[in-house]
Structures are given as structure tokens and as C-alpha cells.
Design a protein around this motif. Structure first.
Motif, mmCIF file in Angstrom:
data_model
loop_
_atom_site.group_PDB
_atom_site.id
_atom_site.type_symbol
_atom_site.label_atom_id
_atom_site.label_comp_id
_atom_site.label_asym_id
_atom_site.label_seq_id
_atom_site.Cartn_x
_atom_site.Cartn_y
_atom_site.Cartn_z
ATOM 1 N N GLU A 147 5.860 62.923 32.400
ATOM 2 C CA GLU A 147 6.171 61.868 31.434
ATOM 3 C C GLU A 147 7.682 61.696 31.377
ATOM 4 N N THR A 148 8.117 60.448 31.421
ATOM 5 C CA THR A 148 9.553 60.189 31.408
ATOM 6 C C THR A 148 10.158 60.600 30.068
ATOM 7 N N THR A 149 11.188 61.416 30.131
ATOM 8 C CA THR A 149 11.905 61.824 28.918
ATOM 9 C C THR A 149 13.395 61.569 29.101
ATOM 10 N N TYR A 150 14.080 61.437 27.980
ATOM 11 C CA TYR A 150 15.514 61.143 28.012
ATOM 12 C C TYR A 150 16.285 62.171 27.195
ATOM 13 N N LYS A 151 17.522 62.383 27.632
ATOM 14 C CA LYS A 151 18.410 63.278 26.912
ATOM 15 C C LYS A 151 19.830 62.747 27.030
ATOM 16 N N LEU A 152 20.592 62.855 25.948
ATOM 17 C CA LEU A 152 21.974 62.394 25.994
ATOM 18 C C LEU A 152 22.793 63.226 26.979
ATOM 19 N N ASN A 153 23.708 62.559 27.661
ATOM 20 C CA ASN A 153 24.643 63.262 28.541
ATOM 21 C C ASN A 153 25.363 64.340 27.709
ATOM 22 N N PRO A 154 25.272 65.618 28.093
ATOM 23 C CA PRO A 154 25.845 66.698 27.270
ATOM 24 C C PRO A 154 27.336 66.519 26.973
ATOM 25 N N THR A 155 28.116 66.088 27.982
ATOM 26 C CA THR A 155 29.552 65.896 27.765
ATOM 27 C C THR A 155 29.804 64.784 26.762
ATOM 28 N N PHE A 156 29.099 63.664 26.933
ATOM 29 C CA PHE A 156 29.217 62.536 26.007
ATOM 30 C C PHE A 156 28.786 62.948 24.608
ATOM 31 N N GLN A 157 27.664 63.658 24.517
ATOM 32 C CA GLN A 157 27.125 64.068 23.218
ATOM 33 C C GLN A 157 28.085 64.987 22.467
ATOM 34 N N THR A 158 28.616 65.978 23.159
ATOM 35 C CA THR A 158 29.532 66.943 22.528
ATOM 36 C C THR A 158 30.794 66.275 22.012
ATOM 37 N N ASN A 159 31.396 65.421 22.823
ATOM 38 C CA ASN A 159 32.670 64.814 22.441
ATOM 39 C C ASN A 159 32.509 63.705 21.406
ATOM 40 N N LEU A 160 31.387 62.993 21.428
ATOM 41 C CA LEU A 160 31.160 61.987 20.389
ATOM 42 C C LEU A 160 30.904 62.666 19.048
ATOM 43 N N ARG A 161 30.194 63.794 19.060
ATOM 44 C CA ARG A 161 29.998 64.565 17.819
ATOM 45 C C ARG A 161 31.339 64.983 17.226
ATOM 46 N N LYS A 162 32.203 65.545 18.070
ATOM 47 C CA LYS A 162 33.518 65.993 17.587
ATOM 48 C C LYS A 162 34.314 64.827 17.016
ATOM 49 N N HIS A 163 34.229 63.676 17.703
ATOM 50 C CA HIS A 163 34.998 62.515 17.260
ATOM 51 C C HIS A 163 34.510 62.019 15.897
ATOM 52 N N LEU A 164 33.184 62.014 15.695
ATOM 53 C CA LEU A 164 32.636 61.541 14.427
ATOM 54 C C LEU A 164 32.937 62.506 13.278
ATOM 55 N N ILE A 165 32.967 63.810 13.570
ATOM 56 C CA ILE A 165 33.188 64.802 12.520
ATOM 57 C C ILE A 165 34.668 64.978 12.184
ATOM 58 N N TYR A 166 35.483 65.172 13.218
ATOM 59 C CA TYR A 166 36.893 65.499 13.001
ATOM 60 C C TYR A 166 37.846 64.316 13.180
ATOM 61 N N GLY A 167 37.346 63.223 13.783
ATOM 62 C CA GLY A 167 38.247 62.113 14.101
ATOM 63 C C GLY A 167 39.044 62.430 15.348
ATOM 64 N N GLY A 168 39.641 61.414 15.939
ATOM 65 C CA GLY A 168 40.397 61.636 17.173
ATOM 66 C C GLY A 168 41.894 61.574 16.940
ATOM 67 N N ILE A 169 42.616 62.274 17.760
ATOM 68 C CA ILE A 169 44.076 62.249 17.702
ATOM 69 C C ILE A 169 44.589 61.732 19.035
ATOM 70 N N LEU A 170 45.269 60.603 19.000
ATOM 71 C CA LEU A 170 45.822 60.037 20.227
ATOM 72 C C LEU A 170 46.915 60.951 20.776
ATOM 73 N N GLN A 184 37.414 61.808 23.920
ATOM 74 C CA GLN A 184 36.655 61.368 22.754
ATOM 75 C C GLN A 184 36.805 59.872 22.500
ATOM 76 N N PHE A 185 37.992 59.315 22.763
ATOM 77 C CA PHE A 185 38.203 57.898 22.516
ATOM 78 C C PHE A 185 37.394 57.040 23.476
ATOM 79 N N ILE A 186 37.202 57.517 24.688
ATOM 80 C CA ILE A 186 36.384 56.770 25.646
ATOM 81 C C ILE A 186 34.933 56.766 25.198
#
Length: 450
Positions: A96-119, A30-32
Motif C-alpha cells: 500500500e502506498t504510504t508517504y512520509k515527510l523528507n526527514p531533513t525538511f521535517q526537522t528544519n521546518l520544525r526548528k524554524h516554527l518553534i525557534y524562528g530563523g536567524i539570517l 530553515q529559510f528555504i
């Protein structure tokens, strides 16, 4: 004239160069994910945050509608950066060109924004550690050892005490900065002379880049090393962290980082710990960050006389690289910039722009407030003397032609221009020449626009 030029890339450029599999592994942390988000251009950050909770692909047309007409170039840069870092995935190119967030990046950034990260490690309590150094003492510690290393690089006899770099770190220094022939003492290469005039922050970036690039020779995975470095950037400067929380590979890394004074190691009665310096916590920031630059000391006059208010041996030796030092007082170095001293610098591989940048970045506070900090007649003459020796400039480059459409050509031209790599273009015949250093980035960009 020498044509070698060393570059200290941004840390995220190195992250973008990793294979897709390793990038996906990094995004499990999540920190990355947060470090990547911090490093993005403003418009790219906006795109990520706006589609963070959208689970369906977004069309290219929809993204373009989010920016004004005059922001098309910034839009292209933002999209290219997101694709390079595999934050955005391109889907369904045929219709037509479409874009989607990287699922791994999307999932872990969501968790980090909601719960915060623990080193994975917390600062050690004060009753366990000895008296920790203050932030000022940490800065002085890092600067003193780095200055000692640079003096040793210039001349082993100049340093008051030798540095204790590990064999792996010394190999990195010797690979690009020093050369040694049989039965001869090591000598600085063209890259080595250029390295000495770089800003301290940029010097560290160069060493870190080389350290990462050569990590696999030491049996350390590049992705693991980058992950650890980015993780360290979220630690608190000046706090103590237990070495027992590190893996064996991380312990080896932390010793090398201590050589660079990115961390300070201390040993207690029962435990040992490391203390991150300001340089470590700035790792996810651009190398242009000026917070670690020290106060300037050089005054250059219109008659080419130079006065450096410093008692540092290193400053004296650095000035000798391109000027004639006439005498040195306890806190003042007096010299002059001459044609002969500059010719000697140019022959060693130092460029006029590097000398001018060094003088500007290290200008004494009294003259740094003026515009320009270095007299124009001096900077102009330095450039003129360089052109006397270098009337023809050789630049490694690649030639591109046969673009399928005007849109593809203009997009490629804008991409090369943004990355400061466009040398020449012919819009009518859709041809261009770009610097060799951005050739791989251009290939990826052109593949993405097919």
C-alpha cells in the motif's frame, strides 16, 4: 509562422528540477524550508502542517480521507507537487502506498516554527551607512535601468546611456534573445521580440531562470545559487546589508543581481553594502504577483486607433512592434493597429495573444476598470489576422498509450490537464497527446503511479 514560445517559469519549478541530492542539501537551510512551504498549493500546505509532527508513514488512503469527494483533482495536484519537491517520500509501493515527510525538511521546518530563523546577516546600523534610498527611489532606480536595457535591446541607438552589464549577464541575454551574424549588428530573435512584450516581472523571471541554468558554466553550483536567492527573499526591502558577510561566490552573484537591479550596491568610506529591492523580496512568490506592475497608459478605441499617455521612449518603441505610430507629442503617442503592422509583428514571432495581453495589462486606468479593457472587435480582429497566416498550428507533443488501467489513465489525464498540457485524449482506447514541455513531469508522475 514561427513556433517559438518562451516561458518564464515559477521559481519553485526550477527547485523541483534539481537532483534529489541537491534538494536534500537545500533543505538544511530553515529559510528555504519556509520558502518551499509558502509556495505550495493550499491543500499541500495543509498536508505538510498536519503530518509535520507525525514520524510514522501515512497511508495514501488516510490522506484521501482528509478531502471531500469533489476535491480529488486538487488532492492529486498537491501530492504530485510535494513528491516533485521531495517534501514527501513514497514508501512501500508494493502493498500500500504510504508517504512520509523528507526527514531533513521535517526537522528544519520544525526548528524554524518553534525557534524562528536567524539570517546569516543583520541590517547595518544607520550611523554606519550613508543616507539610504527610500522605497520609491529604489523602485524608480530599478525601473529606469531596466527600461534603459530594453531600449538597448531594441536598438543600441535608442538608449540615452548604455547599460553596464557584466560579460556573464550579456552572454545570457545574447544566448536566447539576440543573434549576430558575421559583419552584422546583433538582431532580436523570435524569443527576443516575445520577451519585450512580457510583463516586467515575467521578464526578470526569464532572465533569472537563464542565469540559474547557465550558472555552472561560471563555476557556481545551481543549488548554492538558488539557496542564496531564496535566502535574499527574507531580507527587508530598503535595508542595508554588509558585503563583508558574503562569500566570494556570493559577491560575484550580488554584482550580477545588481545588474538586474534586484539589489542596489553602495560604497561607504570603510565598508560597502547591498540594498534589496522589492523584486528580490518577492523571489519566492509566483511570477503572477501583480504588486510590481506599473500603472497602464494605453487606450485602444473600436476604430483601431491607439492613444498612449506616456513620454517614455521605451513605450513608443514597444508600440512600434505591432502598430503604426503616427506622431508623438511630449506626453502622448498616437497610432493605429493595422493589418500590415500586425503581419510584421507575427513574422517576428510575436503572437496575437501576447499583443492582446500587453494591451490589457497596460490599459490606462480609465479603461482598465471597464470590461473588456480592449474592445472585443479589436481583439477578435487581431486573432483573425493571425489565423490568416497560421491556419495550421504545429505543437511539439508526445503520444501516450498502453496504460495499465483506467485509474492510471484518468490520473495522468487530470495531471496533464492541471499543467495545461493536454492536447487530445481518447478515453475509450486510453490514449492521449500532451505538450512536449510537460513530458518530463508526465514521466515522473507515471513512474510514481506504477
Amino acid at each position: 509562422m514561427p513556433q517559438v514560445k518562451i516561458i518564464a517559469k515559477n521559481f519553485m519549478d526550477m527547485v523541483a528540477s534539481l537532483p534529489a541530492i541537491k534538494l536534500d542539501m537545500l533543505y538544511r537551510n530553515q529559510f528555504i524550508c519556509e520558502a518551499i512551504l509558502r509556495s505550495l498549493p493550499p491543500l499541500a500546505k495543509k498536508y505538510v502542517l498536519q503530518i509535520l509532527y507525525i514520524d510514522v508513514p501515512i497511508t495514501s488512503k488516510s490522506l484521501q480521507e482528509w478531502v471531500l469527494a469533489d476535491g480529488s483533482s486538487k488532492h492529486k495536484v498537491a501530492i504530485d507537487r510535494l513528491i516533485q519537491l521531495r517534501v514527501l517520500e513514497v514508501i512501500d509501493r508494493k502493498k500500500e502506498t504510504t508517504y512520509k515527510l523528507n526527514p531533513t525538511f521535517q526537522t528544519n521546518l520544525r526548528k524554524h516554527l518553534i525557534y524562528g530563523g536567524i539570517l546569516p546577516r543583520e541590517p547595518m546600523p544607520s550611523h554606519v551607512t550613508a543616507r539610504l534610498p527610500t522605497l520609491e527611489e529604489l523602485d524608480a532606480y530599478a525601473h529606469e535601468q531596466w527600461e534603459c536595457f530594453l531600449l538597448q535591446l531594441i536598438s543600441s541607438g535608442q538608449a540615452e546611456r548604455s547599460t553596464s552589464f557584466s560579460s556573464s549577464m550579456m552572454r545570457i541575454f545574447q544566448r536566447g534573445l539576440l543573434r549576430q551574424r558575421e559583419k552584422e549588428a546583433p538582431r532580436l530573435t523570435e524569443s527576443g521580440f516575445q520577451f519585450l512584450l512580457m510583463d516586467t516581472n515575467a521578464q526578470l523571471w526569464y532572465i533569472i531562470r537563464e542565469y540559474i541554468s547557465n550558472s555552472e558554466e561560471q563555476g557556481v553550483d545551481q543549488a548554492d545559487l538558488i539557496a542564496f536567492l531564496l535566502e535574499l527573499s527574507f531580507h527587508n526591502t530598503g535595508e542595508a546589508y554588509s558585503s563583508n558577510t558574503l562569500t566570494d561566490d556570493q559577491r560575484a552573484m550580488i554584482k550580477d543581481l545588481a545588474d538586474l537591479r534586484l539589489v542596489k550596491l553602495q560604497q561607504g568610506r570603510k565598508e560597502s553594502w547591498f540594498i534589496p529591492t522589492k523584486l528580490t523580496t518577492n523571489l519566492s512568490v509566483s511570477l503572477t504577483d501583480s504588486s510590481s506592475r506599473r500603472q497602464g497608459f494605453v487606450v485602444v478605441e473600436t476604430n483601431f486607433r491607439m492613444y498612449a499617455y506616456s513620454s517614455s521612449k521605451l513605450h513608443c518603441e514597444l508600440l512600434r512592434l505591432f502598430s503604426r505610430v503616427e506622431y508623438q507629442l511630449p506626453n502622448l503617442i498616437v497610432g493605429a493597429i493595422t493589418k500590415e503592422s500586425l503581419y510584421n509583428a507575427f513574422e517576428n514571432g510575436i503572437t496575437a495573444e501576447q499583443i492582446i495581453t500587453f494591451l490589457q495589462q497596460n490599459a490606462h486606468p480609465r479603461v482598465a476598470e471597464k470590461t473588456p479593457a480592449v474592445p472585443e472587435n479589436v481583439t477578435d480582429q487581431i486573432r483573425l489576422w493571425e489565423t490568416d497566416l497560421n491556419r495550421v498550428e504545429m505543437t511539439p507533443a508526445h503520444f501516450y498509450d498502453e496504460f495499465p488501467s483506467t485509474d492510471v489513465f484518468e490520473a495522468a489525464s487530470d495531471f496533464a490537464r492541471v499543467h495545461c498540457g493536454l492536447l487530445w485524449e481518447d478515453a475509450k482506447k486510453m490514449r492521449m497527446v500532451v505538450k512536449a514541455e510537460i513530458h518530463m513531469l508526465m514521466r515522473e508522475h507515471l513512474r510514481g503511479n506504477k
